[in-house]
Motif scaffolding. Structure first.
Motif, PDB file in Angstrom:
ATOM      1  N   ASP A 122     -31.703  -0.384 -41.464  1.00  0.00           N
ATOM      2  CA  ASP A 122     -30.764   0.079 -40.754  1.00  0.00           C
ATOM      3  C   ASP A 122     -31.484   1.364 -40.011  1.00  0.00           C
ATOM      4  O   ASP A 122     -31.687   2.333 -40.288  1.00  0.00           O
ATOM      5  CB  ASP A 122     -29.677   0.591 -41.422  1.00  0.00           C
ATOM      6  CG  ASP A 122     -28.359   1.192 -40.824  1.00  0.00           C
ATOM      7  OD1 ASP A 122     -28.719   1.439 -39.393  1.00  0.00           O
ATOM      8  OD2 ASP A 122     -27.329   1.641 -41.038  1.00  0.00           O
ATOM      9  N   PHE A 123     -31.545   0.923 -38.659  1.00  0.00           N
ATOM     10  CA  PHE A 123     -32.234   1.985 -37.866  1.00  0.00           C
ATOM     11  C   PHE A 123     -31.122   2.276 -36.580  1.00  0.00           C
ATOM     12  O   PHE A 123     -31.306   2.692 -35.495  1.00  0.00           O
ATOM     13  CB  PHE A 123     -33.317   1.437 -36.973  1.00  0.00           C
ATOM     14  CG  PHE A 123     -34.732   1.509 -37.700  1.00  0.00           C
ATOM     15  CD1 PHE A 123     -34.936   2.697 -38.422  1.00  0.00           C
ATOM     16  CD2 PHE A 123     -35.339   0.321 -37.998  1.00  0.00           C
ATOM     17  CE1 PHE A 123     -36.234   2.986 -39.032  1.00  0.00           C
ATOM     18  CE2 PHE A 123     -36.493   0.476 -38.753  1.00  0.00           C
ATOM     19  CZ  PHE A 123     -37.080   1.805 -39.389  1.00  0.00           C
ATOM     20  N   SER A 124     -29.777   2.225 -36.841  1.00  0.00           N
ATOM     21  CA  SER A 124     -28.833   2.443 -35.832  1.00  0.00           C
ATOM     22  C   SER A 124     -28.689   3.790 -35.253  1.00  0.00           C
ATOM     23  O   SER A 124     -28.928   4.613 -35.991  1.00  0.00           O
ATOM     24  CB  SER A 124     -27.398   1.586 -36.489  1.00  0.00           C
ATOM     25  OG  SER A 124     -26.921   2.557 -37.308  1.00  0.00           O
ATOM     26  N   GLY A 125     -28.250   3.712 -34.054  1.00  0.00           N
ATOM     27  CA  GLY A 125     -27.817   5.251 -33.482  1.00  0.00           C
ATOM     28  C   GLY A 125     -29.098   6.089 -33.337  1.00  0.00           C
ATOM     29  O   GLY A 125     -28.882   7.113 -33.479  1.00  0.00           O
ATOM     30  N   LYS A 168     -37.454  -0.754 -50.700  1.00  0.00           N
ATOM     31  CA  LYS A 168     -36.744  -1.877 -50.784  1.00  0.00           C
ATOM     32  C   LYS A 168     -35.479  -1.669 -49.751  1.00  0.00           C
ATOM     33  O   LYS A 168     -35.178  -2.612 -48.909  1.00  0.00           O
ATOM     34  CB  LYS A 168     -36.256  -2.460 -51.819  1.00  0.00           C
ATOM     35  CG  LYS A 168     -37.134  -2.851 -52.989  1.00  0.00           C
ATOM     36  CD  LYS A 168     -36.452  -3.379 -54.129  1.00  0.00           C
ATOM     37  CE  LYS A 168     -37.672  -3.963 -55.272  1.00  0.00           C
ATOM     38  NZ  LYS A 168     -36.981  -4.508 -56.385  1.00  0.00           N
ATOM     39  N   THR A 169     -34.785  -0.563 -49.551  1.00  0.00           N
ATOM     40  CA  THR A 169     -33.733  -0.276 -48.672  1.00  0.00           C
ATOM     41  C   THR A 169     -34.110   0.730 -47.848  1.00  0.00           C
ATOM     42  O   THR A 169     -34.435   1.981 -48.512  1.00  0.00           O
ATOM     43  CB  THR A 169     -32.337  -0.301 -49.509  1.00  0.00           C
ATOM     44  OG1 THR A 169     -32.410   0.898 -50.492  1.00  0.00           O
ATOM     45  CG2 THR A 169     -32.129  -1.340 -50.382  1.00  0.00           C
ATOM     46  N   LEU A 170     -33.936   0.376 -46.689  1.00  0.00           N
ATOM     47  CA  LEU A 170     -34.309   1.786 -45.795  1.00  0.00           C
ATOM     48  C   LEU A 170     -33.083   2.093 -44.639  1.00  0.00           C
ATOM     49  O   LEU A 170     -32.821   1.026 -44.030  1.00  0.00           O
ATOM     50  CB  LEU A 170     -35.488   1.363 -44.935  1.00  0.00           C
ATOM     51  CG  LEU A 170     -35.969   2.038 -43.858  1.00  0.00           C
ATOM     52  CD1 LEU A 170     -36.177   3.608 -44.183  1.00  0.00           C
ATOM     53  CD2 LEU A 170     -36.936   1.895 -43.096  1.00  0.00           C
ATOM     54  N   THR A 171     -32.730   3.354 -44.722  1.00  0.00           N
ATOM     55  CA  THR A 171     -31.544   3.656 -43.490  1.00  0.00           C
ATOM     56  C   THR A 171     -32.078   5.047 -42.924  1.00  0.00           C
ATOM     57  O   THR A 171     -31.937   5.856 -43.753  1.00  0.00           O
ATOM     58  CB  THR A 171     -30.069   3.819 -44.277  1.00  0.00           C
ATOM     59  OG1 THR A 171     -29.687   2.557 -44.932  1.00  0.00           O
ATOM     60  CG2 THR A 171     -29.176   4.246 -43.487  1.00  0.00           C
ATOM     61  N   ILE A 172     -32.470   4.793 -41.565  1.00  0.00           N
ATOM     62  CA  ILE A 172     -32.297   5.975 -40.790  1.00  0.00           C
ATOM     63  C   ILE A 172     -31.659   5.858 -39.616  1.00  0.00           C
ATOM     64  O   ILE A 172     -31.873   5.405 -38.437  1.00  0.00           O
ATOM     65  CB  ILE A 172     -33.958   6.062 -40.595  1.00  0.00           C
ATOM     66  CG1 ILE A 172     -34.831   6.197 -41.776  1.00  0.00           C
ATOM     67  CG2 ILE A 172     -34.226   7.144 -39.812  1.00  0.00           C
ATOM     68  CD1 ILE A 172     -36.152   6.301 -41.247  1.00  0.00           C
TER      69      ILE A 172
END
Length: 433
Positions: A214-217, A189-193
């Motif tokens: 969130d695929f930032s940086g 459900k929530t993905l941050t890499i």
């Protein structure tokens, strides 16, 4: 009839018997107890004092987590724990390790004992990765690694198929693209890499449960595929600081649940699609530092939930379509760095400090005013939205500047009189001859 002595003795001993039956375990030592006391120094004693499973207690001890207190009811500041309510021993279901020592090692044996964990969070724990036992791999639902692990493999992560929450940040991730990691995570459900040196393209297929991406940086490239814009439950999308290019897709308006959108610091071009107006709950939108062009669409000023808008450092031109009502509703508005963009100075005050010039009568940016004038205008009022202050200050200046300075006028009259007198004397001398 007097009670017998035996009855009195039993009556006197009854409270003591009751207390010993209701409290079979000795009390937990207080935090102020001496470290040299047997109850705090003996591991067997601490095991008997804790309701935690003895094998898990040993696992925590191998991770240098203090167990003199009950780790379930009194977690330490850096190591948070959460337990279930099973009997006769409780079991860990959540563990967070923070600021780990450099010699900490997650042994396979310890992790096998902790196979009841649903959540494992590592923050500032630069340790070497290790193979997770199958029981732990299947039980984990939430996994975080922030500035932890020296390197992680996308293939290793892909085995955590039951995750609903994955957070990886500030680490080196070895993977050919996000698809390698996400292919089997159907419950996510929530993905941050973020800031993980991730390369490749966004996958052409993602599971529809996602609410946060969130695929930032990273070093991702390509365009935004329709697999992302089809996520009608998505509330937050952050693709900032990557190498994406092309137009912002028209299908972006299909993200009807979106509240936060950041596409900053990429190479997106084209205009802002009108379909974004169909996102009713959008609160935060950052499109700064791209190559977007065209005019800023008027519908943005009509999005009542929008509070943060950053369009700085693009190639927008024309007049910003914002009025004072919209400006007061905004918490952050940035449009600077667009050299062909200007604002209508009859609608917006120069005190708003938008970072762009006012428009001339042709709708083109005027040359910026002198620095002295701008600084005096900025200092005349503390309010960003009080236009009446402009009117008062301008009328006040008009009262003090009705005509030429009196000193200058007096000097001019005196010089004129002297010149006239010299001419008169010359003419008189000629006449006398």
């Amino acid at each position: 009839m007097k009670p017998s002595p035996l009855f009195l003795i039993l009556l006197f001993l009854f409270p003591t018997i009751t207390i010993s039956i209701s409290s079979p375990l000795p009390p937990t030592p207080s935090p102020t107890s001496s470290p040299s006391s047997p109850s705090s120094s003996s591991s067997s004693s601490s095991s008997s004092l804790s309701p935690l499973d003895p094998n898990q207690l040993k696992a925590l001890q191998s991770l240098n987590i203090p167990t003199s207190k009950n780790p379930c009811s009194q977690p330490s500041f850096h190591n948070a724990t959460l337990c279930d309510s099973s009997k006769p021993f409780t079991h860990l279901i959540s563990l967070q390790l923070t600021n780990c020592s450099s010699y900490l090692s997650l042994s396979y044996t310890a992790l096998k004992s902790l196979s009841t964990l649903h959540s494992l969070h590592l923050i500032n724990c630069p340790i070497s990765p290790i193979h997770f036992p199958p029981q732990l791999t299947s039980s984990l639902q939430s996994f975080s690694s922030i500035n932890s692990f020296h390197k992680l493999s996308g293939v290793w992560l892909s085995h955590l198929a039951n995750l609903t929450d994955l957070t990886l940040s500030s680490l080196q991730l070895k993977a050919s693209g996000p698809y390698v990691i996400l292919a089997h995570m159907k419950k996510l459900k929530t993905l941050t890499i973020s800031h993980a040196n991730l390369t490749g393209f966004l996958p052409k297929y993602v599971h529809s449960n996602l609410t946060h991406i969130d695929f930032s940086g990273n070093h991702l490239r390509g365009t935004i595929p329709t697999s992302i814009t089809m996520l009608d439950s998505l509330e937050s999308l952050n693709l900032s600081s990557n190498g994406f290019k092309g137009d912002i897709p028209i299908s972006m308006g299909d993200l009807i649940s979106l509240k936060n959108l950041s596409l900053a610091s990429n190479s997106f071009s084209g205009s802002i699609p009108d379909s974004i107006s169909a996102i009713p709950g959008l609160v935060h939108m950052d499109l700064s530092s791209n190559q977007l062009n065209g005019t800023i669409p008027k519908f943005l000023s009509e999005m009542r939930n929008l509070k943060y808008l950053n369009l700085a450092n693009n190639n927008f031109h024309g007049v910003v379509p914002f009025n004072l009502t919209f400006m007061k509703r905004m918490q952050v508005l940035k449009v600077g760095g667009n050299s062909n963009l200007c604002y209508n100075h009859s609608i917006l005050s120069s005190k708003l400090k938008l970072g762009i010039a006012p428009c001339d009568k042709h709708g083109m940016p005027m040359s910026p005013p002198p620095a002295k004038d701008s600084s005096s205008a900025d200092d005349s009022s503390d309010s960003d939205y009080d236009d009446s202050a402009d009117d008062d200050s301008s009328s006040h200046k008009k009262e003090h500047h009705h005509g030429p300075n009196k000193v200058v006028l007096g000097v001019a009259i005196a010089l004129s009189s002297i010149v006239f007198l010299i001419v008169f004397l010359i003419l008189c001398s000629k006449c006398c001859r």
